[in-house]
Enzyme design. Structure first.
Site: not given
Ligand code: AGP
Length: 607
Positions: A2, A27, A74, A98-99, A482, A486, A489, A505, A602
């Protein structure tokens, strides 16, 4: 997290509070409010939703006065609503917070027993009552706050305003940030630097356990024994955007370093160590409903899908319940077999990903109970699920998901323990041990973050690679995926994650001196097998970076990253940290737009 603001001085307080809250909008929040002290006492204005609604309220019912506090919230305890918005009031006392107050249930019972009339579902309102009942008996406001914070456990940044004490604001801090800004005949308070930059760049940062007395002509900071603390005033030279990044070069790096706090906030208030219980009120599923669960279906996209993969290991190995994992985009178009004894667990940071939302719809139509793991309060996914397990990571600005991912893993770990306690697979003492381990996660993450300097060096060498292979086994195979995601992307380097056992394989055909291999090699029960994969890669001239909790001089990798030794089921959280840092520093070396990588959003709200 918050937003908190406070002001006392010669200006009209309301516009200063609103303007300062606006600087904290990045935020994220779902309600807002201010309280201002004027000749006639304290007046509150609060509204659900965005600041514009609060401003409309103030336009129709202005409040004058030169001292006030404000807050953007939030929802954690209690959903977003006017009644749950801060500031909260009890008699002559108002407070913003906050908290999370961990012992709020016990405080609530004792206040109700003393006849307190509560008007919200929040833990914050209880604090207003605790201070009010002391000052109403004549206790000095600062002493009342000191006494009260001795009664509460948890994280807090609290700012109090009282009609009985109109010349000062009292601030208390523990585990949630708060800064005091010094002006000329005026003093400011905020939970983050951006809120104050327009008014002052001279700021003092409070430490845990401290209390501040803030007046128009200055402030003093006291320790828990009421001794004055000499806290230097720093001159902040950042611009507004740099301030939102907290001085970090990118939001991604800030959010990587916020992970100890984010995991702490996700754990807080949900663990009862003595009984080995996990309590998540918003799960909204009865113990009988959870106990009748015969199969769990986890769905997600991208990083959230990787979290779901780890969730499968946690749920099957800890709670012994069969678990399936699907991409949201696959699940929504196939005919999965769910029923009333199924639990569908969509995982999503934003709660707005179209494929994951569609998967939720499929599950609901087939009669499954649904609990989403989500980071945004009252997002579409949270609203449409039967229950929700909120990760308290705070807003994640960078497109690349980091703190949301590790808090998703934390939430899934707690969910697995909760399910295992309900179906008897995890006895109380074993649950207590699992939860004690979880409580140590923030410290282990902090230790892993200390690898950053050596990773910065390693990244320089890897930043010219065209392809990178990530390998892991068991519960850490999703972390190889993952790490690869990272990297691809944000640096635009092609990267693949694979189960190390799959080498022979296919992927082993790729190995040569131009193919760096990042190998997750914790000394768990897979170690001998993964060591064999390491030898296979080295025998073909591959350059290996190993991430291990037991460095071994007999191995001769290109680079070794040593992480803390942690229990098997928590290793994914800790092994993720070097993956994130490696991708970040390689991308910085390559000069890509780390926070807003090309072609990516995002939240993918379309199919
Ligand atoms: C992850 O770094 C990416 N931005 C992307 O794969 C993301 O995880 C995916 O689009 C899912 O988003 P969400 O967690 O908001 O559903």
């Amino acid at each position: 997290m918050c937003g908190i603001v406070g002001y006392i001085g010669g200006r009209d307080a309301a516009p200063v509070l609103i303007d300062s809250l606006r600087k904290l909008e990045y935020r994220g929040y779902d309600s807002a409010g201010i309280a201002v002290l004027n000749g006639g006492g304290i007046e509150l204005r609060r509204a659900e939703g965005k600041l514009a609604r609060l401003e409309a309220l103030l336009a129709s019912a202005p409040i004058d006065g030169h001292a006030g506090i404000g807050h953007t919230r939030w929802a954690t305890h209690g959903g977003p609503s006017e009644a749950n918005a801060h500031p909260h009031r009890a008699g002559d006392t108002v407070v913003v917070h906050n908290g999370i107050i961990e012992n709020y249930l016990e405080l609530k019972q004792s206040l109700l027993g003393r006849g307190a009339a509560l008007t919200s579902d929040t833990d914050t309102e209880l604090v207003a009552h605790l201070v009010e009942e002391k000052t109403a008996r004549g206790m000095d406001l600062l002493d009342a706050v000191r006494e009260t914070i001795r009664e509460i456990n948890g994280s807090y940044a609290l700012v109090f305003l009282s009609q009985r004490d109109p010349q000062r604001l009292i601030v208390a801090k523990n585990a949630s940030p708060i800064v005091v800004g010094a002006g000329d005949g005026e003093t400011f308070i905020a939970s983050d630097i951006p809120a104050l930059l327009e008014y002052t760049r001279d700021m003092a940062f409070m430490e845990d356990g401290e209390i501040a007395e803030v007046r128009a002509d200055g402030f003093r900071i006291l320790d828990s024994e009421r001794r004055a603390v000499a806290r230097p005033i720093r001159r902040i030279t950042w611009d507004a955007v740099a301030a939102q990044k907290g001085g970090y070069r990118h939001f991604m790096l800030k959010e990587i370093h916020e992970q100890p706090q984010a995991v702490t906030d996700t754990l807080r208030g949900r663990i009862a160590l003595e009984s080995g219980a996990v309590d998540v009120a918003e799960l909204n599923l009865t113990e009988d409903q959870l106990a009748r669960t015969r199969k769990i279906h986890l769905v997600g996209c991208g990083t959230a899908w990787h979290a779901a993969l780890v969730g499968k290991f946690l749920i099957e190995e800890l709670a012994r319940i069969p678990a399936e994992v699907d991409y949201g985009s696959e699940f929504r178009h196939r005919t999965p077999l769910l029923g009333a004894d199924s639990l569908l667990v969509p995982v999503s940071q934003s709660g707005e990903t179209a494929d994951t939302l569609a998967a939720l719809g499929v599950g609901r139509r087939q009669g499954a109970r649904t609990v989403s793991v989500c980071n945004v309060v009252d997002s579409s996914l949270a609203r449409k699920s039967d229950g929700v397990f909120y990760t308290h990571a705070g807003p994640e600005i960078s497109v690349a998901s980091t703190k949301a991912f590790t808090t998703q893993l934390t939430a899934l770990y707690l969910l697995a323990v909760r399910l295992g306690r309900l179906n008897g697979r995890i006895p109380p003492d074993a649950a207590t041990r699992l939860l004690e381990d979880a409580m140590r996660l923030p410290g282990w993450i902090e230790a892993a973050l200390k690898l950053e300097d050596s990773i910065h060096t390693l990244a320089h060498g890897l930043s010219h690679a065209d392809n990178v292979l990530y390998l892991g086994r068991g519960i850490n195979y999703p972390i190889a995926l993952e790490g690869a995601l990272k990297l691809k992307e944000i640096s635009y380097i092609h990267a693949e994650g694979y189960p190390a056992g799959e080498m022979k394989h296919g992927p082993i055909a790729l190995i040569d001196e131009d193919m760096p291999v990042v190998m997750l090699l914790p000394n768990d029960h897979y170690y001998p097998k993964t060591l064999g994969n390491l030898k296979e890669v080295e025998a073909r001239g591959g350059n290996v970076v190993i991430v291990t909790d037991e460095p071994d001089e007999s191995l001769a990798p290109e680079f070794t990253l040593a992480v803390p030794k942690v229990p098997y089921h928590l290793a994914p959280v800790v092994l993720t940290i070097p993956m994130q840092l490696l991708a970040y520093h390689i991308a910085v070396h390559r000069g890509t737009d780390v926070d807003q990588p090309r072609n990516l959003a995002k939240s993918v709200t379309v199919e």
